[in-house]
Design a protein around this motif. Structure first.
Motif, PDB file in Angstrom:
ATOM      1  N   LYS A 109       0.814  -1.221   0.000  1.00 47.59           N
ATOM      2  CA  LYS A 109       0.000   0.000   0.000  1.00 47.59           C
ATOM      3  C   LYS A 109       0.850   1.276   0.000  1.00 47.59           C
ATOM      4  O   LYS A 109       0.314   2.375  -0.129  1.00 47.59           O
ATOM      5  N   VAL A 110       2.172   1.142   0.143  1.00 46.37           N
ATOM      6  CA  VAL A 110       3.048   2.318   0.249  1.00 46.37           C
ATOM      7  C   VAL A 110       2.890   3.235  -0.960  1.00 46.37           C
ATOM      8  O   VAL A 110       2.917   4.457  -0.831  1.00 46.37           O
ATOM      9  N   HIS A 111       2.679   2.664  -2.130  1.00 45.75           N
ATOM     10  CA  HIS A 111       2.545   3.489  -3.334  1.00 45.75           C
ATOM     11  C   HIS A 111       1.387   4.481  -3.239  1.00 45.75           C
ATOM     12  O   HIS A 111       1.415   5.531  -3.866  1.00 45.75           O
ATOM     13  N   THR A 112       0.373   4.168  -2.430  1.00 45.26           N
ATOM     14  CA  THR A 112      -0.759   5.089  -2.300  1.00 45.26           C
ATOM     15  C   THR A 112      -0.346   6.377  -1.596  1.00 45.26           C
ATOM     16  O   THR A 112      -0.891   7.439  -1.886  1.00 45.26           O
ATOM     17  N   LEU A 113       0.621   6.289  -0.682  1.00 47.28           N
ATOM     18  CA  LEU A 113       1.148   7.495  -0.034  1.00 47.28           C
ATOM     19  C   LEU A 113       2.175   8.181  -0.929  1.00 47.28           C
ATOM     20  O   LEU A 113       2.231   9.403  -1.008  1.00 47.28           O
ATOM     21  N   GLN A 114       3.010   7.393  -1.610  1.00 49.43           N
ATOM     22  CA  GLN A 114       4.055   7.959  -2.451  1.00 49.43           C
ATOM     23  C   GLN A 114       3.480   8.771  -3.608  1.00 49.43           C
ATOM     24  O   GLN A 114       4.122   9.692  -4.103  1.00 49.43           O
ATOM     25  N   SER A 115       2.269   8.450  -4.018  1.00 52.17           N
ATOM     26  CA  SER A 115       1.664   9.170  -5.139  1.00 52.17           C
ATOM     27  C   SER A 115       1.049  10.510  -4.719  1.00 52.17           C
ATOM     28  O   SER A 115       0.627  11.287  -5.571  1.00 52.17           O
ATOM     29  N   ASN A 116       1.032  10.794  -3.415  1.00 52.57           N
ATOM     30  CA  ASN A 116       0.488  12.055  -2.916  1.00 52.57           C
ATOM     31  C   ASN A 116       1.516  13.161  -3.117  1.00 52.57           C
ATOM     32  O   ASN A 116       2.624  13.100  -2.569  1.00 52.57           O
ATOM     33  N   GLU A 117       1.168  14.180  -3.875  1.00 52.97           N
ATOM     34  CA  GLU A 117       2.108  15.247  -4.214  1.00 52.97           C
ATOM     35  C   GLU A 117       2.513  16.114  -3.020  1.00 52.97           C
ATOM     36  O   GLU A 117       3.465  16.890  -3.106  1.00 52.97           O
ATOM     37  N   HIS A 118       1.833  15.995  -1.898  1.00 53.70           N
ATOM     38  CA  HIS A 118       2.121  16.812  -0.717  1.00 53.70           C
ATOM     39  C   HIS A 118       3.019  16.116   0.302  1.00 53.70           C
ATOM     40  O   HIS A 118       3.359  16.706   1.319  1.00 53.70           O
ATOM     41  N   LEU A 119       3.400  14.845   0.030  1.00 54.98           N
ATOM     42  CA  LEU A 119       4.126  14.054   1.018  1.00 54.98           C
ATOM     43  C   LEU A 119       5.486  13.579   0.514  1.00 54.98           C
ATOM     44  O   LEU A 119       5.644  13.262  -0.661  1.00 54.98           O
ATOM     45  N   ASN A 120       6.434  13.502   1.435  1.00 60.34           N
ATOM     46  CA  ASN A 120       7.688  12.783   1.228  1.00 60.34           C
ATOM     47  C   ASN A 120       7.550  11.465   1.971  1.00 60.34           C
ATOM     48  O   ASN A 120       7.180  11.450   3.143  1.00 60.34           O
ATOM     49  N   VAL A 121       7.848  10.362   1.309  1.00 65.84           N
ATOM     50  CA  VAL A 121       7.732   9.037   1.916  1.00 65.84           C
ATOM     51  C   VAL A 121       9.054   8.309   1.709  1.00 65.84           C
ATOM     52  O   VAL A 121       9.565   8.232   0.591  1.00 65.84           O
ATOM     53  N   GLU A 122       9.618   7.794   2.805  1.00 63.88           N
ATOM     54  CA  GLU A 122      10.874   7.050   2.700  1.00 63.88           C
ATOM     55  C   GLU A 122      10.896   5.937   3.741  1.00 63.88           C
ATOM     56  O   GLU A 122      10.213   6.011   4.761  1.00 63.88           O
ATOM     57  N   ALA A 123      11.697   4.919   3.462  1.00 65.33           N
ATOM     58  CA  ALA A 123      11.826   3.808   4.401  1.00 65.33           C
ATOM     59  C   ALA A 123      12.498   4.303   5.675  1.00 65.33           C
ATOM     60  O   ALA A 123      13.423   5.116   5.634  1.00 65.33           O
TER      61      ALA A 123
END
Length: 70
Positions: free
Chosen positions: A49-63
């Motif tokens: 499901k991580v891709h659902t957060l990564q596709s948000n233009e307002h967020l930085n997502v990293e391990a």
């Protein structure tokens, strides 16, 4: 579940952070730490499901990982 760090990009509103937290819990994740100095959090989140957060233009997502100094 892997741990991820989620933070707001410059110019994003606090509402975007609240929406991201809701998305994490709605999709089976768990908030494990909230940051005070930056707008963000660490969560345990299903890998598929991580891709659902990564596709948000307002967020930085990293391990999430251990940081070492020399």
């Amino acid at each position: 579940m892997p741990s991820i760090n989620v933070s707001l990009k410059d110019g994003a509103s606090a509402d975007q952070l609240d929406a991201a937290k809701k998305q994490v819990t709605d999709q089976g994740g768990k908030i494990v730490n909230e940051f005070k100095l930056i707008k963000g959090f660490t969560a345990e989140f299903p890998e598929d499901k991580v891709h659902t957060l990564q596709s948000n233009e307002h967020l930085n997502v990293e391990a999430d990982g251990q940081v070492k100094t020399q």
